[in-house]
Motif scaffolding. Structure first.
Motif, PDB file in Angstrom:
ATOM      1  N   VAL A  47      -3.969 -53.027 -29.184  1.00 33.64           N
ATOM      2  CA  VAL A  47      -4.056 -52.812 -27.737  1.00 33.64           C
ATOM      3  C   VAL A  47      -5.483 -52.431 -27.344  1.00 33.64           C
ATOM      4  O   VAL A  47      -6.038 -52.951 -26.369  1.00 33.64           O
ATOM      5  CB  VAL A  47      -3.052 -51.721 -27.304  1.00 33.64           C
ATOM      6  CG1 VAL A  47      -3.303 -51.321 -25.847  1.00 33.64           C
ATOM      7  CG2 VAL A  47      -1.627 -52.206 -27.480  1.00 33.64           C
ATOM      8  N   GLN A  48      -6.080 -51.535 -28.123  1.00 35.09           N
ATOM      9  CA  GLN A  48      -7.443 -51.104 -27.827  1.00 35.09           C
ATOM     10  C   GLN A  48      -8.420 -52.265 -27.939  1.00 35.09           C
ATOM     11  O   GLN A  48      -9.353 -52.385 -27.142  1.00 35.09           O
ATOM     12  CB  GLN A  48      -7.850 -49.975 -28.777  1.00 35.09           C
ATOM     13  CG  GLN A  48      -9.193 -49.347 -28.443  1.00 35.09           C
ATOM     14  CD  GLN A  48      -9.191 -48.679 -27.077  1.00 35.09           C
ATOM     15  OE1 GLN A  48      -8.319 -47.868 -26.761  1.00 35.09           O
ATOM     16  NE2 GLN A  48     -10.159 -49.052 -26.226  1.00 35.09           N
ATOM     17  N   SER A  49      -8.210 -53.128 -28.923  1.00 33.58           N
ATOM     18  CA  SER A  49      -9.075 -54.302 -29.070  1.00 33.58           C
ATOM     19  C   SER A  49      -8.992 -55.207 -27.852  1.00 33.58           C
ATOM     20  O   SER A  49     -10.007 -55.749 -27.385  1.00 33.58           O
ATOM     21  CB  SER A  49      -8.697 -55.087 -30.330  1.00 33.58           C
ATOM     22  OG  SER A  49      -9.087 -54.410 -31.493  1.00 33.58           O
ATOM     23  N   LEU A  50      -7.792 -55.380 -27.318  1.00 32.85           N
ATOM     24  CA  LEU A  50      -7.634 -56.184 -26.110  1.00 32.85           C
ATOM     25  C   LEU A  50      -8.350 -55.528 -24.928  1.00 32.85           C
ATOM     26  O   LEU A  50      -9.024 -56.200 -24.132  1.00 32.85           O
ATOM     27  CB  LEU A  50      -6.152 -56.373 -25.797  1.00 32.85           C
ATOM     28  CG  LEU A  50      -5.410 -57.395 -26.663  1.00 32.85           C
ATOM     29  CD1 LEU A  50      -3.905 -57.295 -26.442  1.00 32.85           C
ATOM     30  CD2 LEU A  50      -5.886 -58.810 -26.341  1.00 32.85           C
ATOM     31  N   GLU A  51      -8.198 -54.220 -24.819  1.00 29.74           N
ATOM     32  CA  GLU A  51      -8.858 -53.526 -23.721  1.00 29.74           C
ATOM     33  C   GLU A  51     -10.376 -53.575 -23.850  1.00 29.74           C
ATOM     34  O   GLU A  51     -11.096 -53.530 -22.842  1.00 29.74           O
ATOM     35  CB  GLU A  51      -8.370 -52.075 -23.664  1.00 29.74           C
ATOM     36  CG  GLU A  51      -6.909 -51.965 -23.252  1.00 29.74           C
ATOM     37  CD  GLU A  51      -6.419 -50.527 -23.179  1.00 29.74           C
ATOM     38  OE1 GLU A  51      -7.143 -49.628 -23.668  1.00 29.74           O
ATOM     39  OE2 GLU A  51      -5.307 -50.306 -22.655  1.00 29.74           O
ATOM     40  N   ASP A  52     -10.848 -53.681 -25.098  1.00 29.37           N
ATOM     41  CA  ASP A  52     -12.290 -53.793 -25.334  1.00 29.37           C
ATOM     42  C   ASP A  52     -12.771 -55.247 -25.277  1.00 29.37           C
ATOM     43  O   ASP A  52     -13.916 -55.545 -25.626  1.00 29.37           O
ATOM     44  CB  ASP A  52     -12.646 -53.195 -26.703  1.00 29.37           C
ATOM     45  CG  ASP A  52     -12.459 -51.688 -26.741  1.00 29.37           C
ATOM     46  OD1 ASP A  52     -12.395 -51.066 -25.663  1.00 29.37           O
ATOM     47  OD2 ASP A  52     -12.344 -51.127 -27.858  1.00 29.37           O
ATOM     48  N   ASN A  53     -11.865 -56.134 -24.855  1.00 26.45           N
ATOM     49  CA  ASN A  53     -12.188 -57.561 -24.686  1.00 26.45           C
ATOM     50  C   ASN A  53     -12.646 -58.232 -25.985  1.00 26.45           C
ATOM     51  O   ASN A  53     -13.528 -59.103 -25.970  1.00 26.45           O
ATOM     52  CB  ASN A  53     -13.248 -57.743 -23.590  1.00 26.45           C
ATOM     53  CG  ASN A  53     -12.712 -57.400 -22.219  1.00 26.45           C
ATOM     54  OD1 ASN A  53     -11.630 -57.852 -21.842  1.00 26.45           O
ATOM     55  ND2 ASN A  53     -13.431 -56.569 -21.486  1.00 26.45           N
ATOM     56  N   GLU A  54     -12.028 -57.838 -27.083  1.00 20.80           N
ATOM     57  CA  GLU A  54     -12.307 -58.511 -28.352  1.00 20.80           C
ATOM     58  C   GLU A  54     -11.417 -59.752 -28.444  1.00 20.80           C
ATOM     59  O   GLU A  54     -10.490 -59.841 -29.250  1.00 20.80           O
ATOM     60  CB  GLU A  54     -12.074 -57.556 -29.519  1.00 20.80           C
ATOM     61  CG  GLU A  54     -13.074 -56.394 -29.529  1.00 20.80           C
ATOM     62  CD  GLU A  54     -12.847 -55.401 -30.650  1.00 20.80           C
ATOM     63  OE1 GLU A  54     -11.781 -55.458 -31.303  1.00 20.80           O
ATOM     64  OE2 GLU A  54     -13.731 -54.546 -30.873  1.00 20.80           O
ATOM     65  N   THR A  55     -11.714 -60.707 -27.580  1.00 24.93           N
ATOM     66  CA  THR A  55     -10.886 -61.905 -27.432  1.00 24.93           C
ATOM     67  C   THR A  55     -11.687 -63.183 -27.620  1.00 24.93           C
ATOM     68  O   THR A  55     -11.227 -64.266 -27.253  1.00 24.93           O
ATOM     69  CB  THR A  55     -10.224 -61.925 -26.043  1.00 24.93           C
ATOM     70  OG1 THR A  55     -11.257 -61.839 -25.038  1.00 24.93           O
ATOM     71  CG2 THR A  55      -9.270 -60.751 -25.870  1.00 24.93           C
ATOM     72  N   HIS A  56     -12.867 -63.070 -28.186  1.00 26.25           N
ATOM     73  CA  HIS A  56     -13.726 -64.233 -28.393  1.00 26.25           C
ATOM     74  C   HIS A  56     -13.658 -64.674 -29.862  1.00 26.25           C
ATOM     75  O   HIS A  56     -13.048 -64.013 -30.697  1.00 26.25           O
ATOM     76  CB  HIS A  56     -15.161 -63.901 -27.979  1.00 26.25           C
ATOM     77  CG  HIS A  56     -15.266 -63.443 -26.558  1.00 26.25           C
ATOM     78  ND1 HIS A  56     -15.318 -64.314 -25.487  1.00 26.25           N
ATOM     79  CD2 HIS A  56     -15.304 -62.191 -26.026  1.00 26.25           C
ATOM     80  CE1 HIS A  56     -15.388 -63.633 -24.361  1.00 26.25           C
ATOM     81  NE2 HIS A  56     -15.388 -62.335 -24.663  1.00 26.25           N
ATOM     82  N   TYR A  57     -14.304 -65.806 -30.155  1.00 25.67           N
ATOM     83  CA  TYR A  57     -14.303 -66.292 -31.533  1.00 25.67           C
ATOM     84  C   TYR A  57     -14.885 -65.233 -32.482  1.00 25.67           C
ATOM     85  O   TYR A  57     -16.023 -64.795 -32.299  1.00 25.67           O
ATOM     86  CB  TYR A  57     -15.176 -67.546 -31.661  1.00 25.67           C
ATOM     87  CG  TYR A  57     -14.533 -68.830 -31.205  1.00 25.67           C
ATOM     88  CD1 TYR A  57     -13.292 -69.222 -31.679  1.00 25.67           C
ATOM     89  CD2 TYR A  57     -15.209 -69.675 -30.315  1.00 25.67           C
ATOM     90  CE1 TYR A  57     -12.726 -70.417 -31.270  1.00 25.67           C
ATOM     91  CE2 TYR A  57     -14.651 -70.878 -29.900  1.00 25.67           C
ATOM     92  CZ  TYR A  57     -13.402 -71.242 -30.383  1.00 25.67           C
ATOM     93  OH  TYR A  57     -12.845 -72.420 -29.981  1.00 25.67           O
TER      94      TYR A  57
END
Length: 374
Positions: A47-57
Motif C-alpha cells: 500500500v505504501q509503495s502505491l502511495e509513493d507512486n512506485e508504479t513505473h518500470y
C-alpha cells in the motif's frame, strides 16, 4: 499450432478442483493454497509503495534493495549468491520456465523424480525436451543412486529436485542428495533445486543442496518463492539464484517474456523476508499429525510427510485407478482429492491439508465413510 503446446494437457489438479466446484456441497482438499491471509505488514508495505507512486518500470531483474535482501536471505542457508546473480520472477513457475528455456535444446533430457508436480513435465515439453521419470516409490520416495544412474544417457541435461516434496511431503536424506551430487558431478548435468517449501520443514531445517555441495555451484540453479511460506500465492513472486554465467542467460528469457515483476510488490517482498512463519508452520504440523493418524486408522498406507502440506497415501488395496477413485469420491462423498496419476505415480492420491481445521476434519470424515462403504 505449436506441436509442443498441443502435446501438453491442462493441469489435472485444476481439473479436479474445477470438478469439485461444479459439485454442490463438495469439499476440496486439492490445491496447495494456504488458508491464511497475507500478513498485514506485508500488505501495508505494498500500500505504501502505491502511495509513493512506485508504479513505473522497475529494473528487469528486480530492485537493488530486494536483490540485496534476497542475497542475505540465501546466505542464511549457506547459499552465497551476490545480488547480481539473482532474478526476481513471477512466482517459482516463471523461474522454472526461464531456467529450462535457457538450458534445453531440442531432445535434451531432464530427470524428474516421480511422483512430481506436473508442471515440470509440461514445461520440459514446451522447451522441446524430454522428461525421464525416476521412480522413487520403491524407496519410500527417496533417491536411489543405481536407479538414478540407469536414467543417464548421452542426452541428459539436468535433474529436478523438490525437497520438501510436492506431492509426498518427504524431505530428501543426505544419502539421496549425495547420490545426485555424485552422478551430477560425474556427468556434468545441471541441478534445478525447487526449494519453495524449505521453510515448511517440521523437524530441524532443510539443508540446501548448494550448501552441502558447493563444488557444484556452476551446475546449480536454486528456485524459491514467496507464495507458500508467507501466504502470498496471488502475489506471483519468486526468485532464482545461479552462477553469474548461467544467470545472464536465464535473465534474457525473463526479460523478453515478462519484462519484470510488478514494481509496487517489491518492498512488500522485503517485508516478507523478515516475517516469522513459525506459527503457520506449527499449524501445518498439527494438521499433518492429524492427517497421518486418521489415514492410518482408516487402514491407508502413508509415508509421514516431513514438510510442505501434502500427504500422499496409497489406494492400491482398493483396486481402482487414482482417477476413478477421485472421481467417485467427488460423486459419492462430495470430497475432492488429486489422483496420483497427475503426479506420474499411479496408485496414490494427494491430500492437501493447508485448509482450515474444520474443513480438514470434515473432509477426513467423508473419506472415512467413503472407504467404509467400499
Amino acid at each position: 499450432m505449436n506441436e509442443a503446446v498441443s502435446q501438453i494437457q491442462l493441469s489435472g489438479i485444476r481439473r479436479f478442483n474445477a470438478l469439485a466446484r461444479q459439485t454442490p456441497g463438495c469439499l476440496s482438499l486439492t490445491l496447495g493454497e494456504p488458508e491464511f491471509d497475507t500478513p498485514e505488514p506485508i500488505k501495508q508495505a505494498a500500500v505504501q509503495s502505491l502511495e509513493d507512486n512506485e508504479t513505473h518500470y522497475p529494473p528487469n531483474n528486480g530492485q537493488d534493495f530486494l536483490l540485496e535482501e534476497l542475497s542475505k536471505f540465501g546466505h542464511q542457508r549457506g547459499l552465497f549468491y551476490a545480488p547480481d546473480e539473482i532474478v526476481v520472477t513471477n512466482g517459482a513457475t516463471e523461474a522454472i520456465f526461464c531456467s529450462l528455456t535457457a538450458l534445453l535444446n531440442p531432445g535434451d533430457e531432464v530427470i524428474v523424480p516421480m511422483p512430481a508436480f506436473g508442471l515440470y513435465e509440461a514445461l520440459i515439453t514446451l522447451c522441446r525436451g524430454k522428461t525421464v521419470p525416476l521412480d522413487t516409490v520403491p524407496f519410500d520416495f527417496q533417491l536411489d543412486e543405481a536407479a538414478l544412474r540407469a536414467c543417464i544417457t548421452e542426452h541428459t541435461k539436468a535433474i529436478v529436485l523438490t525437497s520438501p516434496n510436492n506431492p509426498t511431503g518427504c524431505v530428501y536424506t543426505k544419502e539421496s542428495l549425495s547420490a545426485v551430487a555424485q552422478v551430477a558431478g560425474e556427468y556434468g548435468i545441471y541441478i534445478l533445486c525447487d526449494d519453495v517449501y524449505h521453510q515448511m520443514m517440521y523437524e530441524g531445517s532443510c539443508e540446501a543442496f548448494g550448501a552441502l555441495f558447493p563444488h557444484l555451484r556452476g551446475q546449480l540453479i536454486v528456485i524459491d518463492s514467496f507464495s507458500k511460506p508467507y501466504a502470498m500465492t496471488g502475489w506471483r513472486l519468486g526468485w532464482l539464484m545461479a552462477d553469474r554465467e548461467i544467470k545472464e542467460q536465464i535473465q534474457k528469457v525473463h526479460q523478453y517474456s515478462v519484462v519484470s515483476v510488478t514494481s509496487f510488490t517489491q518492498r512488500a517482498a522485503v517485508e516478507a523476508l523478515h516475517t516469522d512463519v513459525t506459527l503457520m508452520r506449527c499449524r501445518y504440523r498439527e494438521r499433518r499429525d492429524q492427517v497421518v493418524r486418521t489415514l492410518r486408522a482408516m487402514d491407508m498406507d502413508v509415508v509421514t510427510p516431513q514438510g510442505a502440506f501434502y500427504a500422499f497415501p496409497s489406494i492400491q488395496k482398493w483396486g481402482m485407478t487414482s482417477e476413478e477413485f477421485c472421481t467417485r469420491l467427488i460423486q459419492e462423498a462430495k470430497l475432492a482429492l488429486v489422483p496420483g496419476s497427475c503426479f506420474g505415480s499411479e496408485g496414490f492420491v494427494r491430500l492437501s491439508y493447508c485448509c482450515s481445521e474444520e474443513v480438514l476434519t470434515e473432509g477426513l470424515n467423508r473419506l472415512y465413510h467413503f472407504l467404509k462403504q467400499l
